[in-house]
Design a protein around this motif. Sequence first.
Motif, short mmCIF file in Angstrom:
data_model
loop_
_atom_site.label_atom_id
_atom_site.label_comp_id
_atom_site.label_asym_id
_atom_site.label_seq_id
_atom_site.Cartn_x
_atom_site.Cartn_y
_atom_site.Cartn_z
N VAL A 1 0.84 -1.20 0.00
CA VAL A 1 0.00 0.00 0.00
C VAL A 1 0.88 1.25 0.00
O VAL A 1 0.64 2.20 -0.73
N THR B 1 -2.72 9.82 -1.88
CA THR B 1 -2.33 10.11 -0.49
C THR B 1 -3.51 9.92 0.45
O THR B 1 -3.37 9.35 1.53
N GLN B 2 -4.67 10.36 0.04
CA GLN B 2 -5.87 10.25 0.87
C GLN B 2 -6.23 8.77 1.10
O GLN B 2 -6.57 8.38 2.22
N SER B 3 -6.15 7.94 0.06
CA SER B 3 -6.45 6.52 0.18
C SER B 3 -5.46 5.82 1.09
O SER B 3 -5.83 4.95 1.90
N LYS B 4 -4.18 6.18 0.98
CA LYS B 4 -3.16 5.58 1.85
C LYS B 4 -3.42 5.96 3.31
O LYS B 4 -3.30 5.13 4.21
N HIS C 1 -0.95 3.44 -7.52
CA HIS C 1 -2.36 3.52 -7.88
C HIS C 1 -3.21 4.16 -6.78
O HIS C 1 -4.34 4.55 -7.03
N LEU C 2 -2.65 4.26 -5.58
CA LEU C 2 -3.41 4.84 -4.47
C LEU C 2 -2.93 6.27 -4.21
O LEU C 2 -1.73 6.53 -4.14
N PHE D 1 -6.34 6.75 4.59
CA PHE D 1 -7.54 6.01 4.99
C PHE D 1 -7.18 4.58 5.37
O PHE D 1 -7.65 4.06 6.39
N TYR D 2 -6.34 3.92 4.57
CA TYR D 2 -5.91 2.54 4.84
C TYR D 2 -5.21 2.45 6.20
O TYR D 2 -5.49 1.58 7.01
#
Length: 198
Positions: free
Chosen positions: A171, A179-182, A176-177, A184-185
């Motif tokens: 991750v 900054t916001q998605s990382k 593909h991800l 969130f993860y």
Amino acid sequence: MKLYSLSVLHKGATKANLLKAAYDLSSFNFFQRSSLQEFMTFTSALIVERSSQGSRASIKEQEYMCHVYVRNDNLSAVVIADIEYPQRVCFTLLDKVLEEFSRQVDSIDWPTGKPETINYKALDIYLSKYQNPREADAMTKVQAELDETKVILHHTMESLLERGEKLDDLVAKSEHLGTQSKAFYKTARKQNSCCEIM
């Protein structure tokens, strides 16, 4: 899943006439087999006598299922199976047997024929072939393969999720991800890890 009996009968005005039958009673005690065979013959005839012309039915008797098909010409077939055996495959088998039987045995012989005099040898072959519904029926085979694929995919996903740190690394490195998605993860991982029992 097991098939025990496959019978072809003619539904008469008052009683059913057994034309041909095949049995696989190898899973039963040797001393019980003849009584079980007689009981299955009796049950098959009774079911045909009580079923209406042009009907299909499935009847549960203890731990067995009796599937019957009485055609409009009164030629009938009954298969006795265990409860796990797929109903659809049973009716496919009954259709196939009745169609073939009606082509090979003259309808004049149906009302009075006897198992010893009727020349139709395929019942034992069908009973043996259909013991494994996956092999005998193409639709069941395809469904089994799809179910197996789902299980394999499920196990692959489970094994992937068990590699927590490696997944975290993937991750973090992912292009593909965003900054916001990382973020969130990471937040989700922290919240889920607080509930783990150490």
